[in-house]
Design an enzyme around this catalytic site. Structure first.
Site, mmCIF file in Angstrom:
data_model
loop_
_atom_site.group_PDB
_atom_site.id
_atom_site.type_symbol
_atom_site.label_atom_id
_atom_site.label_comp_id
_atom_site.label_asym_id
_atom_site.label_seq_id
_atom_site.Cartn_x
_atom_site.Cartn_y
_atom_site.Cartn_z
ATOM 1 N N GLU A 167 0.832 -1.210 0.000
ATOM 2 C CA GLU A 167 0.000 0.000 0.000
ATOM 3 C C GLU A 167 0.863 1.255 0.000
ATOM 4 O O GLU A 167 1.774 1.406 0.803
ATOM 5 C CB GLU A 167 -1.011 0.029 1.144
ATOM 6 C CG GLU A 167 -2.014 1.176 1.023
ATOM 7 C CD GLU A 167 -2.679 1.247 -0.347
ATOM 8 O OE1 GLU A 167 -2.125 1.901 -1.246
ATOM 9 O OE2 GLU A 167 -3.755 0.641 -0.529
ATOM 10 N N ASP A 196 -6.889 0.029 -3.681
ATOM 11 C CA ASP A 196 -7.960 1.030 -3.736
ATOM 12 C C ASP A 196 -8.782 0.917 -5.017
ATOM 13 O O ASP A 196 -9.409 1.867 -5.437
ATOM 14 C CB ASP A 196 -7.360 2.424 -3.605
ATOM 15 C CG ASP A 196 -6.300 2.687 -4.676
ATOM 16 O OD1 ASP A 196 -6.099 1.825 -5.566
ATOM 17 O OD2 ASP A 196 -5.658 3.759 -4.618
HETATM 18 O O1 AHR Z 1 0.730 0.483 -3.327
HETATM 19 C C1 AHR Z 1 0.464 0.794 -4.642
HETATM 20 C C2 AHR Z 1 -0.964 1.190 -4.847
HETATM 21 O O2 AHR Z 1 -1.188 2.428 -4.237
HETATM 22 C C3 AHR Z 1 -2.015 0.340 -4.224
HETATM 23 O O3 AHR Z 1 -2.279 -0.852 -4.902
HETATM 24 C C4 AHR Z 1 -3.184 1.249 -4.280
HETATM 25 O O4 AHR Z 1 -4.123 0.963 -3.295
HETATM 26 C C5 AHR Z 1 -2.583 2.630 -4.116
HETATM 27 O O5 AHR Z 1 -2.996 3.472 -5.138
#
Ligand code: AHR
Length: 515
Positions: A238, A314
């Site tokens: 994340e 996300d």
């Molecule tokens: O960590 C990279 C990305 O960042 C994740 O998959 C996403 O949730 C956020 O935009």
């Protein structure tokens, strides 16, 4: 039919990928069991808590459904099971159910018995392109391969495609230990965020550093990267794809582009690893094993325990890739356990075929003839940028003949597919824009490459080939009112009409009007 929970007491875990005859039934029984990756994880003390595959059973005794498909002609669904306990998916059952129409993968069943099925991902921090902000479902015929000589289909993730389960059972949360592996097509990837499989947020939103722990595969360099130009296996934790302890570059994470890649990520308190290898042969290598990233927020982890496939935590959905199988475990698997799983994978015999290789030969010059009864004298041709089907015959002008002749190139965005360069306008290719076909000069962009890449499959009406769009994988080259589009079966545009869809998307590759 509901998936069947594996009968663990009957498992033969001693042999890796080896047939163990006579375990079931009495004298004279010809039944046999195989060992699956999840049997190996169980014997290592780190059992699978999710096991997903459209290609094969991941427990030696598993006979339940692997996945569900839904066909466009009547919205009926069918579950696809292995050919035998522990075996390869019954692709013939899918082919027969989907004959003459198109099918989507609606459910990827969890074989672990915990009900952690993957279904169409809902909207989150980002909306998907389907109704209600959901992501698209994968075209069920877009990733044909063979496993152990049997045809099977993978999950082809074009940008916008995604699967998720936000209400799981038994998946690691907080800083708890877990492991995971997945098999991907190492030649199908992109730089969009984020082609992931693994642990993510339960509300489909970015809940901060450390709220995910998933395998990432692709060549985005926004957060982390390794040597070469990618693709890389990284961990999506994340707000960061990590290739090692540092944000950004880590020299020990190599580009890995085997046709079939085994990708491993695992984490436990204060420690995590990336491993990878060729899923067709050889062993796993460790690309990182050490402390949590030296960036705040990742130690301890705050994993939430949802499962994603093909998207970011996300619901970022700009990514592309192909998934064949993957599991998540409870506990941190030992390297030795994963090495045995890799031996099982290589013994399973992943190979190309099963439907690919049926398209036109790269380097040849061809013409593409329609097969619908109305139009069997029509060919895809261009006049300037305008593309349509045109009647071409031996008495046609040389301009009409050359306008209907195409040089087959390796797919600009996917080497397993093709692109069509104009015979008379070098450097210009058939590409879609707003779902309609045009002849445009290659501008070198990733968008152009994707728009100009089409993946051949057997013709939907039994004749010639159908050509799937590489970046809109439910859409196929189709003629409608003599114009040419990429069309989905029964979609919302007039040119998506299901009437004559199978005929309109089937093309015979002929000798070129202009060699
Ligand atoms: O960590 C990279 C990305 O960042 C994740 O998959 C996403 O949730 C956020 O935009």
């Amino acid at each position: 039919m509901a998936p069947t929970r594996p009968h663990r007491t009957l498992l033969a875990v001693a042999a890796t990928g080896v047939l163990v005859a006579g375990l079931f039934g009495g004298a004279g029984s010809a039944q046999a069991a195989t060992t699956g990756p999840c049997d190996i994880y169980a014997s290592g003390g780190t059992p699978c808590v999710a096991a997903h595959s459209t290609t094969r059973a991941l427990y030696g005794s598993y006979t339940g459904s692997l996945y569900q498909v839904r066909r466009a002609s009547d919205n009926a669904t069918a579950n696809i099971a292995p050919l035998s306990a522990g075996g390869v998916a019954n692709a013939a059952a899918q082919d027969s159910f989907c004959a003459g129409t198109s099918c989507l993968i609606t459910i990827i069943y969890d074989q672990s018995g915990r009900g952690n099925n993957l279904t169409q991902a809902p909207p989150g921090g980002f909306n998907g392109p389907a109704a209600g902000g959901y992501d698209n479902l994968a075209n069920a015929t877009a990733a044909p391969i063979t496993v152990g000589g049997h045809k099977a289909y993978g999950v082809f993730v074009a940008p916008g495609t995604g699967y998720r389960n936000n209400n799981t059972n038994g998946i690691a949360t907080g800083d708890a230990a877990e492991g995971m592996y997945a098999i991907f097509d190492g030649t199908h990837y992109n730089g969009g965020c984020c082609f992931d499989y693994g642990n993510a947020e339960r509300n489909s939103r970015d809940n901060g550093n450390g709220t995910m722990e998933a395998i990432y595969f692709g060549n985005i360099k926004v957060w982390g990267y390794g040597t070469g130009n990618g693709p890389w296996i990284m961990a999506d934790l994340e707000n960061g794809l990590f290739s090692g302890v540092n944000a950004g570059y880590n020299a020990n994470d190599p580009s890995i582009g085997n046709r079939f890649v085994t990708a491993v990520v695992k984490g436990q308190p204060g420690h995590w690893s990336i491993r990878g290898g060729n899923a067709q042969s050889g062993s796993l290598s460790t690309f990182y094993s050490g402390a949590r990233p030296n960036v705040s927020g990742y130690n301890p982890m705050r994993k939430e325990g949802a499962i994603i496939l093909g998207i970011g935590g996300d619901n970022s959905n700009g990514s592309a890739g192909t998934f064949y199988e993957g599991v998540m475990t409870s506990g941190y698997p030992s390297d030795a356990t994963e090495n045995s799983v890799q031996a099982n994978i290589t013994a399973a015999g992943y190979a190309t075929g099963g439907g690919t290789g049926t398209g036109p030969t790269v380097g040849s010059t061809i013409s593409l003839r329609a097969t619908t009864a109305c139009c069997t004298t029509r060919y895809i041709g261009h006049s300037g940028a305008t593309v349509s089907t045109q009647v071409v015959s031996s008495s046609s002008s040389s301009a009409a003949k050359s306008g209907a002749s195409w040089i087959v190139r390796s797919g600009l965005a996917n080497g397993s597919c093709v692109s069509f360069e104009s015979r008379d306008t070098a450097g210009s290719y058939l590409r879609h824009q707003n779902y309609q076909l045009y002849l445009h000069a290659n501008d070198g962009s990733s968008l152009f490459a994707n728009d100009a890449t089409f993946c051949p499959q057997a013709g939907m009406n039994g004749q010639g080939n159908s050509f799937m769009s590489n970046n809109y994988s439910t859409r196929y080259l189709r003629h409608y009112s003599n114009n040419v589009y990429i069309a989905s079966n029964g979609g919302s545009n007039a040119f998506d009409s299901s009437t004559l869809w199978a005929d309109d998307v089937s093309w015979v590759v002929t000798a070129p009007w202009t060699p």
